[in-house]
Design an enzyme around this catalytic site. Structure first.
Site, PDB file in Angstrom:
ATOM      1  CB  SER A 130      -0.878  -0.033   1.260  1.00 26.27           C
ATOM      2  OG  SER A 130      -1.686   1.207   1.355  1.00 26.27           O
ATOM      3  CE  LYS A 184      -2.985  -2.533  -0.584  1.00 32.67           C
ATOM      4  NZ  LYS A 184      -3.980  -2.030  -1.379  1.00 32.67           N
ATOM      5  CG  HIS A 187      -4.822  -0.745   4.029  1.00 31.51           C
ATOM      6  ND1 HIS A 187      -5.089  -0.279   2.694  1.00 31.51           N
ATOM      7  CD2 HIS A 187      -4.019   0.150   4.697  1.00 31.51           C
ATOM      8  CE1 HIS A 187      -4.503   0.901   2.629  1.00 31.51           C
ATOM      9  NE2 HIS A 187      -3.879   1.097   3.522  1.00 31.51           N
ATOM     10  CG  ASN A 188      -7.271  -1.436  -0.339  1.00 30.16           C
ATOM     11  OD1 ASN A 188      -6.178  -1.140   0.109  1.00 30.16           O
ATOM     12  ND2 ASN A 188      -7.387  -1.488  -1.665  1.00 30.16           N
ATOM     13  CD  GLU A 191      -7.601   3.068  -0.073  1.00 30.71           C
ATOM     14  OE1 GLU A 191      -6.348   2.656   0.349  1.00 30.71           O
ATOM     15  OE2 GLU A 191      -7.964   3.255  -1.319  1.00 30.71           O
TER      16      GLU A 191
HETATM   17  C1  6PG Z   1      -3.273   1.523  -1.555  1.00 33.22           C
HETATM   18  C2  6PG Z   1      -4.527   1.801  -2.351  1.00 33.22           C
HETATM   19  C3  6PG Z   1      -4.348   1.000  -3.776  1.00 33.22           C
HETATM   20  C4  6PG Z   1      -5.314   1.676  -4.666  1.00 33.22           C
HETATM   21  C5  6PG Z   1      -6.635   1.169  -4.470  1.00 33.22           C
HETATM   22  C6  6PG Z   1      -7.727   2.037  -5.145  1.00 33.22           C
HETATM   23  O1  6PG Z   1      -3.323   0.754  -0.456  1.00 33.22           O
HETATM   24  O2  6PG Z   1      -2.189   1.801  -2.046  1.00 33.22           O
HETATM   25  O3  6PG Z   1      -5.594   1.120  -1.754  1.00 33.22           O
HETATM   26  O4  6PG Z   1      -4.282  -0.391  -3.525  1.00 33.22           O
HETATM   27  O5  6PG Z   1      -5.474   2.975  -4.601  1.00 33.22           O
HETATM   28  O6  6PG Z   1      -6.752  -0.052  -5.192  1.00 33.22           O
HETATM   29  O7  6PG Z   1      -8.820   1.204  -5.142  1.00 33.22           O
HETATM   30  P1  6PG Z   1     -10.262   1.532  -5.719  1.00 33.22           P
HETATM   31  O8  6PG Z   1      -9.871   1.831  -7.244  1.00 33.22           O
HETATM   32  O9  6PG Z   1     -10.937   0.524  -5.469  1.00 33.22           O
HETATM   33  O10 6PG Z   1     -10.586   3.042  -4.984  1.00 33.22           O
END
Ligand code: 6PG
Length: 476
Positions: A130, A184, A187-188, A191
């Site tokens: 990430s 991960k 984490h997302n 996010e």
């Molecule tokens: C990270 C981000 C990265 C990416 C996402 C965006 O941790 O660096 O999460 O993995 O920006 O995949 O995800 P979306 O396109 O689903 O918003």
């Protein structure tokens, strides 16, 4: 020429940046890309780092350039391309070699790939990375899943390239097979919730208080100096203050309100539901992105239904209300993180990973998209109480919830009465209110289930009578 310590396939944006980071930290790296031109271009632009890079134009050359047992990072589009790349590599590899998928894979694919290699002598690491482009180049947060032995082979390189919080590297081995990619994914999911909550607060400031993008940017800038200090708040200030080169207007006002998503948020929610763990703030965030993408449908609905007849929010104490917004965001954020960690705790049991919660919080403190001061507080809370049922019952977070949930309640009710959508903030509040209430209302649901389906219920007095007097002889 000495052999490379590690190899990397896939010189797209993330792969190139990760390769440069690896080279810069003094590790010799072999690189390969499906199209030779990309490899040549990458090498030509590598400047002083060229000495550490071995550009390879064939798979044979690439594999021969790496010191066995060979760790090979695959950084390509998630899904079928990864399977195809692995198949293409396999015949060239030898016992002990490690294929490392560093993309945003679904952890179920990672488990399948890991199992498929079990008796082959080769092994597989699913590695969540990430931090976006910048993180890959200068220090990402790295979540590793696979055998501990295979991790030891790459630990030195990964430690050298990971972000550092104080001097702690943000990389760790989290468990077997899919553990790294699962973490991960969550984490997302978090996010998504963090971003949605920020967007809802922005909506209250824009549509409720009628503030300009610049003014809202100032508010986020001030919050970034306080308890909300984090990368996402920091970039939100920058985003809100940036001007559009074409029109000179705030760029944010020129961007269409349709959010994309690639799947990790949705997977978080699906897995939470599979395990029966509430992740309502993450669910609300994923749903909000889906609603956002139906732009034309929303515009048509606005014509039919109109907006709620409230408009501007009148608050007697504007500064006090903005302080409430800050505390509301903090409270809601606690709810989202508590849910994310609860999902990981359940998955840890379900998949036998033994996920180390304090370590996960620790390696998220820097490098990743949700990095923040707040994660240091979570690290401390889980270090003191590693078996806590939920983050919000740890002493420090219980105190924070008690301090800030009043603000969340005021903000959610003000927004709702003002006709402004705050689904993620409201679901965090609903989560606190249901989770903290010893006596809920599911007695009615149990009675209904028993009434129409004789599903039975337990009684508060423990008596051995499990059906209601519904007149169908069930309670006889
Ligand atoms: C990270 C981000 C990265 C990416 C996402 C965006 O941790 O660096 O999460 O993995 O920006 O995949 O995800 P979306 O396109 O689903 O918003």
């Amino acid at each position: 020429m000495s052999q490379a310590e590690i190899g990397l396939i896939g010189l797209g944006v993330m792969g190139s940046n990760l390769a440069l980071n690896i080279a810069e930290k003094g590790n010799r790296i072999a690189v390969f890309n499906r199209t030779v031109d990309a490899t040549r271009k990458f090498y030509a632009e590598a400047g002083a780092l060229k000495d550490q890079i071995v550009p390879c134009e064939t798979i044979e050359e690439f594999v021969a350039a790496i010191r066995p047992p060979r760790p090979i990072i695959i950084m390509i589009k998630a899904g079928d391309p990864v399977d195809q790349q692995m198949e293409a590599l396999k015949p060239h590899l030898a016992k002990g070699d490690i294929m490392i998928d560093a993309g945003n894979a679904n952890f179920r694919d990672t488990m399948r790939r890991f199992d498929a290699l079990k008796d082959s002598g080769l092994t597989f690491i699913g590695m969540g990375v990430s931090g976006g482009e910048e993180g890959a180049r200068h220090g990402p947060s790295i979540m590793v899943g696979g055998t501990e032995e295979s991790y030891r082979r790459v630990e030195k390189v990964l430690t050298s390239i990971a972000a550092k919080y104080d001097s702690d590297p943000c990389v760790a081995w989290l468990g077997e097979n899919g553990a790294g990619h699962f973490v991960k994914t969550i984490h997302n999911g978090i996010e998504y919730a963090d971003m949605q909550m920020i967007a809802e607060i922005y909506g209250i400031l824009r549509d409720g208080l009628k503030m300009t993008a610049q003014e809202i940017g100032e508010v986020f800038g001030a919050w970034n100096k306080g308890r909300l200090n984090s990368y996402l708040i920091e970039i939100t200030e920058k985003v809100l203050k940036a001007a559009d080169p074409l029109t000179g207007k705030p760029i944010v006002d020129m961007i269409l309100d349709k959010a994309g998503q690639k799947g990790t948020g949705k997977w978080s929610v699906i897995e939470a539901q599979n395990m029966g763990v509430p992740a309502t703030a993450i669910e609300a965030a994923v749903a909000a992105r889906s609603i956002s993408s139906a732009k034309e449908e929303r515009e048509a609905a606005e014509k039919v239904l109109g907006l709620p007849p409230v408009g501007e929010i009148k608050v007697a104490d504007r500064d006090g209300f903005i302080k409430d917004l800050e505390n509301a965001l903090l409270a809601a954020k606690i709810g989202a993180y508590a849910q994310g960690f609860a999902v990981m705790a359940a998955a840890s049991k379900e998949f036998g990973w033994n996920l180390p919660m304090p370590t996960i919080a620790k390696i998220w403190r820097a490098g990743c998209i949700i990095r923040s001061q707040f994660l240091d507080e979570i690290t401390t809370a889980f270090t003191k109480a590693p078996d806590a049922a939920n983050l919000i019952v740890t002493p420090a977070f219980a105190a924070m919830v008690k301090e800030s949930d009043g603000a969340l309640r005021r903000v959610v009710s003000t927004a709702v009465l003002g006709g402004l959508p705050v689904p993620a903030l409201a679901s965090a509040l609903g989560y606190f209110d249901s989770y903290r209430r010893g006596r809920g209302t599911a007695n009615v649901i149990q009675a209904q289930r028993d009434f129409f389906g004789a599903h039975g219920f337990d009684r508060v007095d423990g008596a051995d009578s499990h059906h209601g007097p519904w007149g169908s002889g069930l309670n006889a």
